[in-house]
Design a protein around this motif. Structure first.
Motif, short mmCIF file in Angstrom:
data_model
loop_
_atom_site.label_atom_id
_atom_site.label_comp_id
_atom_site.label_asym_id
_atom_site.label_seq_id
_atom_site.Cartn_x
_atom_site.Cartn_y
_atom_site.Cartn_z
N ILE A 155 0.96 -1.15 -0.06
CA ILE A 155 0.12 0.18 0.05
C ILE A 155 0.68 1.21 0.01
N PHE A 156 2.23 1.13 0.99
CA PHE A 156 2.48 2.20 1.08
C PHE A 156 3.55 2.63 -0.36
N ASP A 157 4.42 1.72 -1.13
CA ASP A 157 4.57 1.83 -1.54
C ASP A 157 4.31 2.06 -2.95
N ILE A 158 3.04 1.89 -2.46
CA ILE A 158 1.90 2.24 -4.72
C ILE A 158 1.62 3.47 -4.48
N LEU A 159 1.63 3.93 -3.01
CA LEU A 159 0.89 5.69 -3.06
C LEU A 159 2.14 6.48 -3.21
N VAL A 160 3.45 5.66 -2.93
CA VAL A 160 4.47 6.81 -3.87
C VAL A 160 4.96 6.57 -4.21
N GLY A 161 5.15 5.31 -5.01
CA GLY A 161 5.88 4.79 -6.47
C GLY A 161 4.55 4.64 -7.98
N GLY A 162 2.85 4.31 -7.07
CA GLY A 162 2.43 4.28 -8.13
C GLY A 162 2.56 5.04 -9.82
N PRO A 163 2.61 6.14 -9.54
CA PRO A 163 2.06 7.71 -10.41
C PRO A 163 3.02 7.47 -11.46
N LEU A 164 4.36 6.91 -10.52
CA LEU A 164 5.86 7.71 -11.43
C LEU A 164 6.83 5.93 -11.88
N THR A 165 6.29 4.42 -11.68
CA THR A 165 6.56 4.19 -12.40
C THR A 165 5.54 3.20 -12.48
N GLY A 166 4.53 2.69 -11.82
CA GLY A 166 3.67 1.89 -11.65
C GLY A 166 4.00 0.78 -10.27
N ALA A 167 5.05 1.01 -9.50
CA ALA A 167 5.29 1.10 -8.58
C ALA A 167 5.03 -1.17 -8.43
N SER A 168 5.39 -1.43 -9.74
CA SER A 168 5.20 -3.10 -8.90
C SER A 168 6.08 -3.71 -8.98
N MET A 169 6.74 -3.48 -8.03
CA MET A 169 8.05 -3.99 -7.68
C MET A 169 7.41 -5.93 -7.16
N ASN A 170 7.27 -6.19 -8.52
CA ASN A 170 6.96 -7.57 -8.82
C ASN A 170 6.84 -7.82 -10.10
N PRO A 171 8.18 -8.29 -10.81
CA PRO A 171 7.74 -8.87 -12.47
C PRO A 171 6.20 -10.03 -12.91
N ALA A 172 6.10 -10.41 -12.38
CA ALA A 172 4.95 -11.56 -12.51
C ALA A 172 3.89 -10.13 -12.61
#
Length: 178
Positions: A155-172
């Motif tokens: 949740i907190f990773d997506i709040l920061v990175g979602g608009p910038l990179t999509g905040a995938s953190m997950n190749p799958a």
């Protein structure tokens, strides 16, 4: 588990488009984080909660997983992500999923590849650190409720990175809808 993460996560992005932004960034982050928390809590006893090739490689590098198991987990993760992508394509109207590339993470226009890589590395570090601290290390303070901690990181990773990179953190998660 990876199927659920990709289906719900990318599905929330498609639903946000479908509803003209009614879901919002917070809703998308919560959808990703809660589905991961629930799937880890529900299925973690089966696979150790391996729903992400980056985490699986981290656990392998940490000497906590055998190579043959890691390879089979990664193949299953990629397959789960792909099946979720195909199912969303079937369910969501084409004009909706095409507008958001089926929820495939992508760089924002003003973010360079280098910036994106650094951001994704930091976000993935937080995720893998939390996995090790809650689910992998037998002395982890939250071992019994690892899904909560891991889902919250998403949740907190997506709040920061979602608009910038999509905040995938997950190749799958990236591979599936792509």
């Amino acid at each position: 588990g990876t199927f659920a993460l990709c289906f719900i996560g990318a599905g929330a992005i498609c639903t946000n488009e479908w509803t003209n932004g009614a879901v919002g960034l917070l809703g998308i982050a919560i959808a990703h984080g809660t589905v991961l928390a629930v799937m880890i809590s529900s299925l973690g006893h089966i696979s150790g909660g391996h729903f992400n090739p980056a985490v699986t490689i981290g656990v392998l590098a940490g000497g906590k997983l055998e190579v043959n198991k890691a390879v089979s987990y990664i193949l299953a993760q990629l397959a789960g992500g792909a099946v979720a992508g195909f199912l969303l394509r079937f369910i969501v109207p084409m004009e909706v999923w095409e507008a958001v590339h089926l929820g495939t993470p992508a760089l924002a226009a003003d973010i360079s590849a280098g910036q994106g890589i650094v951001l994704e590395a930091v976000l993935t570090f937080f995720l893998v650190l939390t996995v090790f601290g809650t689910a992998v290390d037998p002395k982890g303070s939250w071992n019994a409720i690892a899904g909560f901690g891991i889902g919250t990181v998403l949740i907190f990773d997506i709040l920061v990175g979602g608009p910038l990179t999509g905040a995938s953190m997950n190749p799958a998660r990236t591979f599936g809808p792509a």
